[in-house]
Motif scaffolding. Structure first.
Motif, mmCIF file in Angstrom:
data_model
loop_
_atom_site.group_PDB
_atom_site.id
_atom_site.type_symbol
_atom_site.label_atom_id
_atom_site.label_comp_id
_atom_site.label_asym_id
_atom_site.label_seq_id
_atom_site.Cartn_x
_atom_site.Cartn_y
_atom_site.Cartn_z
ATOM 1 N N GLN A 175 0.862 -1.294 0.140
ATOM 2 C CA GLN A 175 -0.013 -0.005 -0.021
ATOM 3 C C GLN A 175 0.783 1.224 0.066
ATOM 4 O OE1 GLN A 175 -2.525 -0.413 3.518
ATOM 5 N NE2 GLN A 175 -3.849 -1.969 2.579
ATOM 6 N N ALA A 176 1.886 1.280 0.690
ATOM 7 C CA ALA A 176 2.825 2.608 0.879
ATOM 8 C C ALA A 176 3.412 2.701 -0.363
ATOM 9 C CB ALA A 176 3.806 2.198 2.188
ATOM 10 N N LEU A 177 3.992 1.708 -0.969
ATOM 11 C CA LEU A 177 4.631 1.878 -2.372
ATOM 12 C C LEU A 177 3.590 2.236 -3.362
ATOM 13 C CD1 LEU A 177 6.866 -1.651 -2.315
ATOM 14 C CD2 LEU A 177 7.761 0.629 -1.822
ATOM 15 N N PHE A 178 2.492 1.811 -3.214
ATOM 16 C CA PHE A 178 1.631 2.212 -4.304
ATOM 17 C C PHE A 178 1.324 3.806 -4.179
ATOM 18 C CE2 PHE A 178 -2.962 3.460 -5.588
ATOM 19 C CZ PHE A 178 -2.858 3.133 -6.916
ATOM 20 N N GLN A 179 1.404 4.049 -2.890
ATOM 21 C CA GLN A 179 0.992 5.658 -2.436
ATOM 22 C C GLN A 179 2.240 6.636 -3.376
ATOM 23 O OE1 GLN A 179 -0.037 6.870 1.336
ATOM 24 N NE2 GLN A 179 -1.303 5.143 1.607
ATOM 25 N N LEU A 180 3.443 5.878 -3.048
ATOM 26 C CA LEU A 180 4.558 6.486 -3.288
ATOM 27 C C LEU A 180 4.622 6.604 -4.962
ATOM 28 C CD1 LEU A 180 7.333 5.078 -0.681
ATOM 29 C CD2 LEU A 180 6.587 7.609 -1.164
ATOM 30 N N SER A 181 4.192 5.606 -5.531
ATOM 31 C CA SER A 181 4.123 5.620 -7.104
ATOM 32 C C SER A 181 3.350 6.775 -7.809
ATOM 33 C CB SER A 181 3.727 4.179 -7.673
ATOM 34 O OG SER A 181 2.258 3.730 -7.326
ATOM 35 N N GLN A 182 2.019 6.774 -6.750
ATOM 36 C CA GLN A 182 1.284 7.910 -7.267
ATOM 37 C C GLN A 182 1.863 9.367 -7.251
ATOM 38 O OE1 GLN A 182 -1.129 5.720 -8.614
ATOM 39 N NE2 GLN A 182 -2.619 7.120 -7.989
ATOM 40 N N ASN A 183 2.792 9.498 -6.394
ATOM 41 C CA ASN A 183 3.635 10.557 -6.034
ATOM 42 C C ASN A 183 4.604 10.903 -7.192
ATOM 43 O OD1 ASN A 183 1.614 11.172 -3.823
ATOM 44 N ND2 ASN A 183 3.307 10.630 -2.353
ATOM 45 N N GLY A 184 4.868 9.885 -7.889
ATOM 46 C CA GLY A 184 6.067 9.793 -8.814
ATOM 47 C C GLY A 184 7.316 9.590 -8.111
ATOM 48 N N LEU A 185 7.528 9.061 -6.735
ATOM 49 C CA LEU A 185 8.754 8.999 -6.120
ATOM 50 C C LEU A 185 9.357 7.635 -6.262
ATOM 51 C CD1 LEU A 185 8.363 10.866 -2.704
ATOM 52 C CD2 LEU A 185 9.779 11.658 -4.707
ATOM 53 N N ILE A 186 8.623 6.693 -6.678
ATOM 54 C CA ILE A 186 8.979 5.368 -7.208
ATOM 55 C C ILE A 186 8.220 5.000 -8.344
ATOM 56 C CG2 ILE A 186 9.534 4.712 -4.582
ATOM 57 C CD1 ILE A 186 7.314 2.540 -5.023
ATOM 58 N N ARG A 187 8.730 3.870 -9.005
ATOM 59 C CA ARG A 187 8.169 3.337 -10.037
ATOM 60 C C ARG A 187 7.726 1.847 -9.740
ATOM 61 N NH1 ARG A 187 13.418 3.116 -11.597
ATOM 62 N NH2 ARG A 187 14.060 1.183 -12.786
ATOM 63 N N LEU A 188 6.784 1.350 -10.212
ATOM 64 C CA LEU A 188 6.412 -0.013 -9.985
ATOM 65 C C LEU A 188 6.677 -0.738 -11.369
ATOM 66 C CD1 LEU A 188 3.382 0.284 -7.662
ATOM 67 C CD2 LEU A 188 5.697 -0.404 -7.212
ATOM 68 N N GLU A 189 7.316 -1.706 -11.491
ATOM 69 C CA GLU A 189 7.447 -2.588 -12.692
ATOM 70 C C GLU A 189 6.920 -3.969 -12.561
ATOM 71 O OE1 GLU A 189 11.388 -2.560 -14.280
ATOM 72 O OE2 GLU A 189 11.582 -0.227 -14.020
ATOM 73 N N PRO A 190 6.051 -4.385 -13.272
ATOM 74 C CA PRO A 190 5.507 -5.568 -13.457
ATOM 75 C C PRO A 190 6.553 -6.720 -13.381
ATOM 76 C CG PRO A 190 4.173 -4.404 -15.085
ATOM 77 C CD PRO A 190 5.355 -3.740 -14.574
ATOM 78 N N ALA A 191 6.304 -7.930 -12.447
ATOM 79 C CA ALA A 191 7.395 -8.983 -12.191
ATOM 80 C C ALA A 191 8.764 -8.525 -11.802
ATOM 81 C CB ALA A 191 7.368 -9.700 -13.740
ATOM 82 N N ARG A 192 8.805 -7.223 -11.632
ATOM 83 C CA ARG A 192 10.301 -6.736 -11.101
ATOM 84 C C ARG A 192 10.364 -6.097 -9.675
ATOM 85 N NH1 ARG A 192 13.739 -3.193 -13.985
ATOM 86 N NH2 ARG A 192 15.617 -4.343 -13.079
ATOM 87 N N GLY A 193 9.276 -5.407 -9.381
ATOM 88 C CA GLY A 193 9.048 -4.921 -8.140
ATOM 89 C C GLY A 193 9.329 -3.312 -8.350
ATOM 90 N N ALA A 194 9.533 -2.826 -7.164
ATOM 91 C CA ALA A 194 9.440 -1.332 -7.036
ATOM 92 C C ALA A 194 10.953 -0.655 -6.921
ATOM 93 C CB ALA A 194 8.720 -0.858 -5.636
ATOM 94 N N PHE A 195 10.963 0.382 -7.592
ATOM 95 C CA PHE A 195 12.422 0.997 -7.530
ATOM 96 C C PHE A 195 12.189 2.518 -7.096
ATOM 97 C CE2 PHE A 195 12.435 -2.602 -10.300
ATOM 98 C CZ PHE A 195 13.584 -3.140 -10.170
ATOM 99 N N VAL A 196 13.138 3.130 -6.642
ATOM 100 C CA VAL A 196 12.844 4.660 -6.597
ATOM 101 C C VAL A 196 13.170 5.134 -8.002
ATOM 102 C CG1 VAL A 196 14.405 6.582 -5.879
ATOM 103 C CG2 VAL A 196 14.382 4.502 -4.320
ATOM 104 N N ALA A 197 12.348 6.111 -8.127
ATOM 105 C CA ALA A 197 12.109 6.856 -9.601
ATOM 106 C C ALA A 197 13.463 7.418 -10.210
ATOM 107 C CB ALA A 197 11.029 7.765 -9.745
ATOM 108 N N ALA A 198 13.735 7.258 -11.278
ATOM 109 C CA ALA A 198 15.091 7.789 -11.743
ATOM 110 C C ALA A 198 14.888 8.566 -13.179
ATOM 111 C CB ALA A 198 16.089 6.755 -12.023
ATOM 112 N N PRO A 199 14.380 9.902 -12.842
ATOM 113 C CA PRO A 199 13.832 10.546 -13.959
ATOM 114 C C PRO A 199 15.094 10.371 -15.299
ATOM 115 C CG PRO A 199 13.200 11.617 -12.263
ATOM 116 C CD PRO A 199 13.975 10.568 -11.839
ATOM 117 N N SER A 200 14.775 10.342 -16.630
ATOM 118 C CA SER A 200 15.956 10.510 -17.417
ATOM 119 C C SER A 200 16.424 11.925 -17.662
ATOM 120 C CB SER A 200 15.304 9.657 -18.578
ATOM 121 O OG SER A 200 14.544 10.569 -19.512
ATOM 122 N N ALA A 201 17.649 12.021 -18.322
ATOM 123 C CA ALA A 201 17.842 13.402 -18.654
ATOM 124 C C ALA A 201 17.031 14.021 -19.748
ATOM 125 C CB ALA A 201 19.253 13.236 -19.420
#
Length: 221
Positions: free
Chosen positions: A46-72
């Motif tokens: 639930q916490a990870l989903f909330q953070l994904s809504q804020n754009g702080l993390i990204r959720l990837e199917p079958a891989r899990g959650a990662f801290v977001a890393a915006p591209s250049a």
């Protein structure tokens, strides 16, 4: 109790990301987080989903959650949009600004300066971003305030990834220059300073830097 627990996880992870203890690209393993906080994986999810809504993390199917890393490229696009919007905002603000509105912006800039001097990374990042939203709010333009808030949320992670303390101090100085132009009702000058300010922020980001990852347990300890 459940929402509080979820909120505590969200707050702890947010602080770890904002304070550079969890680097962009870091994997957030559900079980490791559940063990660390002593809660179920459901609450972590639930916490990870909330953070994904804020754009702080990204959720990837079958891989899990990662801290977001915006591209250049994303960073460049975000700053391009902001320059388009905010130059005109500055021009309009100068046209209709009241003494009270100018005073409110000056007080905000003083808070930024204190956060920069106090090496408050989280505080300075939030305040430097909020300066722009504050202008829209003071104008009474809630649509613009919301659009800028969304853009600045994306910028916050970008500047956290790539901005130094010296550059944060420079941003504060440029905000002060913009407010002086607004106070003098010099709309064209304020628009030019705003455009130059956002360009400087973008130019000073080391967008080609390789960002290291951090261990969750160390980051949250």
């Amino acid at each position: 109790m459940e929402p509080t627990t979820t909120r505590a996880i969200v707050d702890a992870l947010t602080r770890a990301i904002v304070e550079h203890r969890l680097q962009p690209g870091s994997k957030l393993a559900e079980q490791k987080l559940a063990d660390h906080f002593g809660v179920s994986r459901t609450l972590v999810r639930q916490a990870l989903f909330q953070l994904s809504q804020n754009g702080l993390i990204r959720l990837e199917p079958a891989r899990g959650a990662f801290v977001a890393a915006p591209s250049a490229e994303e960073a460049r696009q975000v700053f391009g949009v902001r320059r388009m919007l905010e130059a005109e905002m500055a021009r309009e603000f100068a046209r209709q600004a009241t003494t009270a509105q100018i005073k409110a912006l000056k007080e905000h800039v003083a808070q930024e300066k204190a956060a920069v001097a106090g090496e408050d990374v989280e505080g300075r990042t939030e305040l430097l971003g909020d300066f722009h939203v504050r202008m829209a709010e003071l104008m009474g333009n809630q649509v613009l305030a919301q659009i800028l808030s969304d853009l600045i949320s994306r910028c916050a992670l970008i500047t956290l990834m790539y901005q130094s303390a010296a550059e944060a101090a420079h941003s504060n100085d440029e905000h002060a220059d913009i407010v002086r132009a607004l106070a003098a009702r010099e709309g064209d000058k304020a628009a030019r300073l705003m455009t130059e300010h956002l360009q400087h922020v973008e130019d000073n980001l080391t967008l080609d830097r390789k960002v290291p990852t951090s261990d969750i347990t160390l980051a949250l300890s």
